[in-house]
Design an enzyme around this catalytic site. Sequence first.
Site, PDB file in Angstrom:
ATOM      1  N   CYS A  76      48.862 -16.017 -12.695  1.00  0.00           N
ATOM      2  CA  CYS A  76      49.778 -15.267 -13.562  1.00  0.00           C
ATOM      3  C   CYS A  76      51.224 -15.756 -13.387  1.00  0.00           C
ATOM      4  CB  CYS A  76      49.607 -13.774 -13.301  1.00  0.00           C
ATOM      5  SG  CYS A  76      50.085 -12.787 -14.721  1.00  0.00           S
ATOM      6  N   HIS A 168      44.251 -12.086 -12.897  1.00  0.00           N
ATOM      7  CA  HIS A 168      44.438 -11.653 -11.504  1.00  0.00           C
ATOM      8  C   HIS A 168      43.107 -11.598 -10.755  1.00  0.00           C
ATOM      9  CE1 HIS A 168      48.713 -10.328 -11.536  1.00  0.00           C
ATOM     10  NE2 HIS A 168      48.488 -10.374 -12.841  1.00  0.00           N
ATOM     11  N   GLU A 170      42.561 -11.437  -7.716  1.00  0.00           N
ATOM     12  CA  GLU A 170      42.653 -10.605  -6.503  1.00  0.00           C
ATOM     13  C   GLU A 170      42.437  -9.120  -6.804  1.00  0.00           C
ATOM     14  OE1 GLU A 170      45.006 -11.820  -8.232  1.00  0.00           O
ATOM     15  OE2 GLU A 170      46.598 -10.314  -8.411  1.00  0.00           O
TER      16      GLU A 170
HETATM   17  N1  GLN Z   1      54.947 -11.800 -17.388  1.00  0.00           N
HETATM   18  C1  GLN Z   1      55.202 -12.025 -15.985  1.00  0.00           C
HETATM   19  C2  GLN Z   1      56.234 -13.125 -15.781  1.00  0.00           C
HETATM   20  O1  GLN Z   1      56.636 -13.754 -16.692  1.00  0.00           O
HETATM   21  C3  GLN Z   1      53.951 -12.366 -15.228  1.00  0.00           C
HETATM   22  C4  GLN Z   1      53.035 -11.159 -15.183  1.00  0.00           C
HETATM   23  C5  GLN Z   1      52.161 -11.134 -13.974  1.00  0.00           C
HETATM   24  O2  GLN Z   1      52.270 -11.953 -13.069  1.00  0.00           O
HETATM   25  N2  GLN Z   1      51.314 -10.130 -13.932  1.00  0.00           N
HETATM   26  O3  GLN Z   1      56.633 -13.362 -14.673  1.00  0.00           O
END
Ligand code: GLN
Length: 185
Positions: A76, A168, A170
Site C-alpha cells: 500500500c 494489506h 497483514e
Molecule cells: N493512500 C495512502 C497514501 O497515499 C496509502 C493508504 C494505505 O497505505 N492504506 O499514502
Amino acid sequence: MAFQGDVSEHVRAMEVGLGSEGSVVEVRRGGIVPGCDGIVLPGGESTTIARHLARTGVGDEVAAAAMAGVPIMATCAGLIVISKEIVEETRFLPLGLLDVRVTRNAFGSQRESFEADLEVAGFDSPYRGVFIRAPAIVGWGAGVEPLAMIEEVAVAARQENLLGLAFHPELTADLRFHEVFLEMI
Ligand code: GLN
C-alpha cells in the site's frame, strides 16, 4: 520500517510466518537495515513514511539493500514509496526501485476501502485482498511481473527481489504473500 502505519500488524504476521526461524526488528533509525535479510515497508501514509525515510537516511539504506538483492515487501503506502513514478504530484520523491507507475487512492472515495477476491499468479485458490485507500499499478516495465489484476490495473507485482502489493496482507489470516516473501529471503 516502523516509522508510521500498520507496523504492529505486520510484525505479528511476519512473526507467525517466521516461526522460530528468524526475528523481526522495528527500524526507526539508520544503521539497522544493512544487517537485515528482508525489508517490509508497511501501509500507512506515504508522504509521512517518505519524509521519515529521507530524514533518517534509512531511505538510502533501503535503496542500497534493494540494489544488492535484499528482498523487499512493500504494501500500500510502501508500494507508493518504492515505486519509480507516482501519477499525481506529491511532496516527496519515491525511491524509484520498483519499475512501476502508481496512482494513489486509485479506487475512488466511494470505494476507498473494500475487499476483493483476487486471482493471483502461483496461488491455487483466490486470495481475499483488503484494500484501504489503496494505490493501483497503472503501468510497469518489462522486468515487472504483474501477479494480480483488478480490471486493467495491477494490484500485486514482482520484479526480482521486490514485491509490491496495493492491499494489506497483514490484515488477514491468509499469509500466502508472507510465505512468498519468506521464500524470496
Ligand atoms: N493512500 C495512502 C497514501 O497515499 C496509502 C493508504 C494505505 O497505505 N492504506 O499514502
